[in-house]
Design a protein around this motif. Structure first.
Motif, PDB file in Angstrom:
ATOM      1  N   GLU A 103      19.532 -58.914 -84.900  1.00  0.00           N
ATOM      2  CA  GLU A 103      20.818 -58.342 -85.290  1.00  0.00           C
ATOM      3  C   GLU A 103      21.907 -58.621 -84.272  1.00  0.00           C
ATOM      4  O   GLU A 103      23.083 -58.374 -84.527  1.00  0.00           O
TER       5      GLU A 103
ATOM      6  N   THR B 152      23.363 -66.939 -90.963  1.00  0.00           N
ATOM      7  CA  THR B 152      23.593 -65.558 -91.385  1.00  0.00           C
ATOM      8  C   THR B 152      22.661 -65.200 -92.536  1.00  0.00           C
ATOM      9  O   THR B 152      22.507 -65.972 -93.485  1.00  0.00           O
ATOM     10  N   TRP B 153      22.053 -64.022 -92.449  1.00  0.00           N
ATOM     11  CA  TRP B 153      21.075 -63.608 -93.465  1.00  0.00           C
ATOM     12  C   TRP B 153      21.580 -62.405 -94.251  1.00  0.00           C
ATOM     13  O   TRP B 153      22.034 -62.545 -95.374  1.00  0.00           O
ATOM     14  N   LEU B 154      21.549 -61.205 -93.695  1.00  0.00           N
ATOM     15  CA  LEU B 154      21.886 -59.983 -94.418  1.00  0.00           C
ATOM     16  C   LEU B 154      22.988 -59.213 -93.715  1.00  0.00           C
ATOM     17  O   LEU B 154      23.204 -59.385 -92.518  1.00  0.00           O
ATOM     18  N   GLU B 155      23.656 -58.333 -94.459  1.00  0.00           N
ATOM     19  CA  GLU B 155      24.643 -57.438 -93.859  1.00  0.00           C
ATOM     20  C   GLU B 155      24.014 -56.067 -93.625  1.00  0.00           C
ATOM     21  O   GLU B 155      23.242 -55.579 -94.445  1.00  0.00           O
ATOM     22  N   ASP B 156      24.351 -55.470 -92.511  1.00  0.00           N
ATOM     23  CA  ASP B 156      23.856 -54.143 -92.149  1.00  0.00           C
ATOM     24  C   ASP B 156      25.041 -53.320 -91.664  1.00  0.00           C
ATOM     25  O   ASP B 156      26.134 -53.856 -91.441  1.00  0.00           O
TER      26      ASP B 156
ATOM     27  N   LYS C   3      29.987 -52.558 -89.313  1.00  0.00           N
ATOM     28  CA  LYS C   3      29.235 -53.543 -90.082  1.00  0.00           C
ATOM     29  C   LYS C   3      28.844 -54.713 -89.163  1.00  0.00           C
ATOM     30  O   LYS C   3      29.569 -55.071 -88.241  1.00  0.00           O
ATOM     31  N   ARG C   4      27.710 -55.296 -89.469  1.00  0.00           N
ATOM     32  CA  ARG C   4      27.228 -56.448 -88.716  1.00  0.00           C
ATOM     33  C   ARG C   4      26.303 -57.252 -89.618  1.00  0.00           C
ATOM     34  O   ARG C   4      26.059 -56.879 -90.771  1.00  0.00           O
ATOM     35  N   HIS C   5      25.754 -58.339 -89.093  1.00  0.00           N
ATOM     36  CA  HIS C   5      24.836 -59.162 -89.863  1.00  0.00           C
ATOM     37  C   HIS C   5      23.504 -59.317 -89.134  1.00  0.00           C
ATOM     38  O   HIS C   5      23.430 -59.178 -87.902  1.00  0.00           O
TER      39      HIS C   5
ATOM     40  N   TYR D 120      20.579 -62.221 -88.444  1.00  0.00           N
ATOM     41  CA  TYR D 120      20.635 -63.678 -88.348  1.00  0.00           C
ATOM     42  C   TYR D 120      19.236 -64.279 -88.208  1.00  0.00           C
ATOM     43  O   TYR D 120      18.356 -63.692 -87.567  1.00  0.00           O
TER      44      TYR D 120
ATOM     45  N   LYS E 174      16.228 -60.655-100.170  1.00  0.00           N
ATOM     46  CA  LYS E 174      17.296 -59.651-100.090  1.00  0.00           C
ATOM     47  C   LYS E 174      16.641 -58.277-100.224  1.00  0.00           C
ATOM     48  O   LYS E 174      16.692 -57.639-101.272  1.00  0.00           O
TER      49      LYS E 174
ATOM     50  N   THR F 227      22.699 -52.639 -98.383  1.00  0.00           N
ATOM     51  CA  THR F 227      23.185 -51.725 -97.351  1.00  0.00           C
ATOM     52  C   THR F 227      23.874 -50.521 -97.980  1.00  0.00           C
ATOM     53  O   THR F 227      24.739 -50.651 -98.832  1.00  0.00           O
TER      54      THR F 227
END
Length: 307
Positions: free
Chosen positions: A149, A161-165, A267-269, A271, A295, A299
């Motif tokens: 993260e 970049t993979w997912l948003e958190d 918010k962040r991503h 990776y 996926k 979030t």
């Protein structure tokens, strides 16, 4: 010149452990055999390590240049062995995957179980640490790939970049601000904070977005796992800022609450990290594609829900 794969394996292990003894133990060979193999390799290629009395072995420029090439040859050889030892497919092998705490504890176990259903012949060893430690392991070719993260800017590491958190501010259920919204950050100026350790992606975002806006955050303790942070918060030690993903299960049980702070963008991503010079075997590529296609959660926005 005659260089063997075994010599390269021993070289890579010595580079990882910094000592011939540790390398020999990891490869299940004797220390004299490992020393002899390394000596033979250095006869062909010249010194690969700086030797300081009592300080172990540290790669020199030649060793650092050799490491990615040696790793590629070893990985290619293993890929060939796996293909022809089984049924002629590329669906067997093993990889080491590193993950930071939030991802490794909350997402990957179920994901890797699904991956194994599709590829039962591929073994994934998961190791959890913070982003900065993982970054160095990638640079040293001590892990195959990673999901983290924290932001990584090293030029030798490829970042996808993979997912948003999103991070949330958490507190014990009996805290005066528990489950209240529209709280200005200034109202938390006198609170005690339970923080993740330096080097974690969570701590980096806290330092950037919260610590810079408080006169002097008061730190109750620093812990290196999200589970430990949640337990401390539940016990009333202080408040904290952690991933909504990591917080969800404890919030659902009512053992922890949130504080809806206004004006914060947390918010962040997540990776996917790989070394640009690492050999990308078919097994390696299959795991990368599986991770990026997964996926596993949507979030949950605690703040817009009025919590």
């Amino acid at each position: 010149m005659h260089i063997t794969l075994r010599q390269l394996e021993i070289f890579r292990a010595v580079a990882q452990y910094g000592r011939v003894t540790g390398a020999a133990e990891s490869l299940h060979i004797s220390q004299p055999a490992a020393s002899m193999a390394l000596s033979e390799l250095e006869k062909h290629l010249g010194p690969l390590f700086d030797r300081n009395q009592g300080a172990g072995l540290k790669m020199n420029d030649s060793g650092r240049a050799l490491l990615p090439k040696a790793s590629e040859l070893i990985d290619r050889a293993k890929e060939l062995e796996n293909q022809f030892a089984e049924d002629g497919s590329y669906e067997s092998g093993s990889l080491v995957l590193n993950a930071s705490s939030t991802i490794g504890n909350n997402l990957l176990p179920k994901m890797l179980a699904r991956f194994r259903e599709s590829y039962p012949g591929i073994r994934i060893d998961l190791e959890i640490d913070n982003t900065r430690v993982i970054e160095q392991r990638l640079l040293d070719f001590n892990t195959d790939l990673a999901v983290v993260e924290g932001v990584c800017l090293h030029p030798d590491i490829e970042v996808t970049t993979w997912l948003e958190d999103e991070l949330v501010v958490i507190c014990s259920p009996d805290h005066p601000l528990a489950n209240k919204g529209n709280i200005p950050l200034s109202s938390l100026a006198n609170e005690l904070w339970v923080l993740r350790e330096p080097g974690s992606g969570t701590r980096e975002l806290f330092d950037e977005m919260i610590a810079t806006q408080l006169p002097s955050p008061k730190v109750a303790m620093v812990l290196n796992r999200s589970e430990a942070v949640k337990q401390a918060v539940s016990d009333g030690v202080g408040i904290a800022c952690i991933s909504s993903l990591a917080a969800k299960s404890t919030l659902d049980t009512g053992h922890m609450a949130t504080i809806g702070v206004t004006g914060l963008n947390l918010k962040r991503h997540f990776y996917l990290l790989t070394h640009k010079r690492k050999y990308k075997s078919t097994v390696f590529t299959q795991l990368c594609q599986f991770i990026l296609a997964s996926k596993p959660f949507e979030t949950f926005d605690f703040y817009t829900q009025g919590i």
